[in-house]
Motif scaffolding. Structure first.
Motif, PDB file in Angstrom:
ATOM      1  N   TYR A  23       0.707  -1.908  -0.139  1.00 41.52           N
ATOM      2  CA  TYR A  23      -0.164  -0.349   0.182  1.00 41.52           C
ATOM      3  C   TYR A  23       0.617   1.619   0.404  1.00 41.52           C
ATOM      4  O   TYR A  23       0.696   2.176  -0.277  1.00 41.52           O
ATOM      5  CB  TYR A  23      -1.415  -0.066   1.284  1.00 41.52           C
ATOM      6  N   TYR A  26       0.642   4.048  -2.711  1.00 41.82           N
ATOM      7  CA  TYR A  26      -0.910   4.952  -2.344  1.00 41.82           C
ATOM      8  C   TYR A  26      -0.782   6.399  -1.632  1.00 41.82           C
ATOM      9  O   TYR A  26      -0.062   6.040  -0.126  1.00 41.82           O
ATOM     10  CB  TYR A  26      -2.000   4.168  -1.963  1.00 41.82           C
ATOM     11  N   PRO A  27      -0.770   7.038  -1.770  1.00 43.09           N
ATOM     12  CA  PRO A  27      -1.295   8.707  -0.836  1.00 43.09           C
ATOM     13  C   PRO A  27      -2.399   8.208   0.095  1.00 43.09           C
ATOM     14  O   PRO A  27      -3.131   7.023   0.214  1.00 43.09           O
ATOM     15  CB  PRO A  27      -1.294   9.933  -1.691  1.00 43.09           C
ATOM     16  N   LYS A  28      -1.370   8.981   1.155  1.00 46.76           N
ATOM     17  CA  LYS A  28      -2.525   8.933   2.408  1.00 46.76           C
ATOM     18  C   LYS A  28      -3.063  10.096   3.215  1.00 46.76           C
ATOM     19  O   LYS A  28      -2.259  11.839   2.346  1.00 46.76           O
ATOM     20  CB  LYS A  28      -1.431   8.215   3.681  1.00 46.76           C
ATOM     21  N   HIS A  29      -4.172  10.686   3.941  1.00 41.76           N
ATOM     22  CA  HIS A  29      -4.741  11.891   4.291  1.00 41.76           C
ATOM     23  C   HIS A  29      -4.815  12.210   5.062  1.00 41.76           C
ATOM     24  O   HIS A  29      -4.880  11.448   5.907  1.00 41.76           O
ATOM     25  CB  HIS A  29      -5.994  11.581   2.695  1.00 41.76           C
ATOM     26  N   LEU A  30      -5.013  13.433   5.270  1.00 38.78           N
ATOM     27  CA  LEU A  30      -5.256  13.924   6.389  1.00 38.78           C
ATOM     28  C   LEU A  30      -7.232  13.596   6.562  1.00 38.78           C
ATOM     29  O   LEU A  30      -8.132  14.002   5.513  1.00 38.78           O
ATOM     30  CB  LEU A  30      -5.277  15.791   6.866  1.00 38.78           C
ATOM     31  N   LEU A  31      -7.839  13.358   7.783  1.00 39.12           N
ATOM     32  CA  LEU A  31      -8.540  13.116   7.868  1.00 39.12           C
ATOM     33  C   LEU A  31      -9.796  13.638   8.914  1.00 39.12           C
ATOM     34  O   LEU A  31      -9.109  13.100   9.810  1.00 39.12           O
ATOM     35  CB  LEU A  31      -9.382  11.572   7.992  1.00 39.12           C
ATOM     36  N   ARG A 109      -4.616  19.709   2.326  1.00 38.51           N
ATOM     37  CA  ARG A 109      -5.835  18.809   1.456  1.00 38.51           C
ATOM     38  C   ARG A 109      -6.680  17.951   3.077  1.00 38.51           C
ATOM     39  O   ARG A 109      -5.380  17.029   3.453  1.00 38.51           O
ATOM     40  CB  ARG A 109      -5.128  17.834   0.385  1.00 38.51           C
TER      41      ARG A 109
ATOM     42  N   PRO B  27      -1.887  12.164  12.077  1.00 45.51           N
ATOM     43  CA  PRO B  27      -1.767  11.011  11.291  1.00 45.51           C
ATOM     44  C   PRO B  27      -2.681  11.071  10.067  1.00 45.51           C
ATOM     45  O   PRO B  27      -4.027  11.827  10.243  1.00 45.51           O
ATOM     46  CB  PRO B  27      -3.014  10.135  11.852  1.00 45.51           C
ATOM     47  N   LYS B  28      -2.494  10.764   8.958  1.00 44.89           N
ATOM     48  CA  LYS B  28      -2.256  10.834   7.448  1.00 44.89           C
ATOM     49  C   LYS B  28      -3.251   9.001   7.634  1.00 44.89           C
ATOM     50  O   LYS B  28      -2.390   7.743   8.125  1.00 44.89           O
ATOM     51  CB  LYS B  28      -1.838  11.035   6.296  1.00 44.89           C
ATOM     52  N   HIS B  29      -3.962   9.250   6.261  1.00 39.59           N
ATOM     53  CA  HIS B  29      -4.942   7.382   6.778  1.00 39.59           C
ATOM     54  C   HIS B  29      -4.324   7.243   4.944  1.00 39.59           C
ATOM     55  O   HIS B  29      -5.402   7.753   4.028  1.00 39.59           O
ATOM     56  CB  HIS B  29      -6.106   7.187   6.693  1.00 39.59           C
ATOM     57  N   LEU B  30      -4.587   6.172   4.697  1.00 32.83           N
ATOM     58  CA  LEU B  30      -4.986   5.577   3.570  1.00 32.83           C
ATOM     59  C   LEU B  30      -6.139   5.785   3.166  1.00 32.83           C
ATOM     60  O   LEU B  30      -7.003   4.883   4.253  1.00 32.83           O
ATOM     61  CB  LEU B  30      -4.613   3.697   3.050  1.00 32.83           C
ATOM     62  N   ILE B  68      -7.808   6.630  -3.532  1.00 32.38           N
ATOM     63  CA  ILE B  68      -7.977   7.613  -3.566  1.00 32.38           C
ATOM     64  C   ILE B  68      -6.516   8.535  -4.130  1.00 32.38           C
ATOM     65  O   ILE B  68      -5.522   8.286  -3.285  1.00 32.38           O
ATOM     66  CB  ILE B  68      -8.930   8.302  -2.309  1.00 32.38           C
ATOM     67  N   ASP B  70      -4.046  12.224  -5.051  1.00 28.84           N
ATOM     68  CA  ASP B  70      -3.807  13.445  -3.713  1.00 28.84           C
ATOM     69  C   ASP B  70      -4.265  14.164  -4.968  1.00 28.84           C
ATOM     70  O   ASP B  70      -5.091  15.395  -4.041  1.00 28.84           O
ATOM     71  CB  ASP B  70      -2.148  13.819  -4.304  1.00 28.84           C
TER      72      ASP B  70
END
Lengths: 246, 246
Positions: A23, A26-31, A109, B27-30, B68, B70
């Motif tokens: 994995y 794949y980019p990680k994102h702030l949620l 983002r 933290p960032k998430h997949l 998803i 960036d």
DNA sequence: ACAAAAGTGTTTGCGTTACACCCATGA
DNA sequence: TCATGGGTGTAACGCAAACACTTTTGT
């Protein structure tokens, strides 16, 4: 034996790393979560907003939000956010939807999941002062930051749908309430007015309220009877195929 | 002039970095999307599933999904996933909800947003063979991986709600269809049977169909008239306050 | 006695449901 | 001519909407 154990542990760790590595491309994102907090003051639906004391958009009004941690679900993040603002636990909270426009927040983002909460405004709870929170009338509240106005619109739509198919209105009322209060609540939710005779006979036909012997003497000289939602009876009816509809 | 420009750019970059740094503690998430793809074969609702050819759960059935990026929204990610499987563009796609249980996938923490799609199964499109995709009857499909069965349940519930308040049924039908097909579709969606006279008069009262002069001769010797959804008329009615309800 | 809110039934209309027979046509 | 699906109308019912007066009691 010990060595074999060691090997096993190392193997497990390596396998896990190997799997996770899949994995890494794949980019990680702030949620984040953002909460639309509804209340009812007896006449109008209210919404609880905070005045941001940090950049960006410092000083502007926004929904209460927070980031989701590594070991919590969105539901628990939303609950955490709500508790930190109001101290209230076990309140009605429903996930709405995700907002993922790339530029929805200017500084990073951030993908945000909206939740709406229903709280009984008469519970004397302490709103955490550090957030500069304030109740606003849902018909007259300030412009919000980012896409928070859109979130509120979605929340109102969902609240209406939910209120017409489930008895969630009671979440917004004290445990005991008058028929007039219940009618005012539904009038506020659906932005309509109802004939009280029709409204009462509709509610009575649902057969999910308990009429207490107590009266609310604040609203009139005669006083008006207080009712309670009979959740047990409601659950029983649901289990037997009953469909709530208002 | 050039130097000043330089300074400005550096300032902007620094400012952006500074602002973004605020979020580095979180933290960032997949983040993934998973698509529930519905079709209709004239009798039953169908669902398009893929047989995983990668670990974990290789060989088991699952929804089609993807991560998803960036610079894309969830909507466009879902569209991308759908196009890669079916080649179809501009199809009906609606976000459902987010699944964020910490252990929902065994190999990594992945938060997933579900979407459901409605496609006209009679459009002769090519299903990308590399995914081992297959249509299943919605009343009889295999156990899915992770929480994908839950996603399907949510999708069916949403489809029913949506179909009762918006004319989305036509997304599942060919452009021209018979009344019988339309009735079968709604019967499949709501898992009920209707009296054809009542169904037809209900549909006619909506006044959003165009009866063509053509007949479908496949279903009977007499042939049955084909209808089209009059989207223009529908939009006009909506703009005038019309509320679709079926 | 009067003001102010609570409480209470009946009629009307419209939309939903139930229901059965004739039509057109290819085989 | 017959088997098959297409197409059509009406009566009964039930729920939703419209509607106004009496009751209680504190001031």
């Amino acid at each position: 034996m010990i060595i074999s154990m060691h090997k096993r542990i190392i193997f497990v760790i390596t396998y896990e790393l190997m799997m996770k590595k899949n994995y890494s491309q794949y980019p990680k994102h702030l949620l984040a979560v953002d909460c639309i907090i509804f209340g009812f003051d007896g006449n109008n639906l209210k919404i609880l907003l905070i005045k941001r004391n940090f950049e960006p958009k410092k000083g502007e009004w926004s929904l209460m939000g927070g980031f989701i941690g590594d070991n919590e679900t969105l539901d628990s993040a939303a609950n955490r956010v709500l508790i930190s603002l109001t101290g209230l636990e076990n309140i009605y909270l429903e996930q709405l939807r995700v907002y993922s426009e790339v530029e929805r927040e200017p500084t990073a983002r951030i993908i945000s999941v909206s939740y709406y909460a229903l709280i009984n405004i008469e519970n004397n709870f302490e709103i955490n002062e550090k957030y500069n929170a304030q109740w606003f009338d849902l018909n007259d509240f300030p412009e919000l930051i980012f896409d928070h106005n859109l979130m509120v619109n979605h929340a109102v739509a969902r609240l209406r749908y939910r209120a017409s198919t489930q008895p969630i209105g009671f979440e917004l009322l004290p445990v005991k309430f008058t028929m007039r209060e219940l009618q005012s609540l539904y009038e506020a939710i659906f932005d309509e007015t109802y004939d009280k005779r029709n409204f009462i006979s509709k509610i009575n036909s649902l057969d999910i309220l308990i009429k207490t012997n107590e009266k609310d003497m604040r609203s009139s000289k005669k006083g008006s009877f207080l009712y309670r939602f009979d959740e047990k009876k409601y659950r029983n009816k649901i289990a037997k195929g009953y469909i709530f509809k208002i």
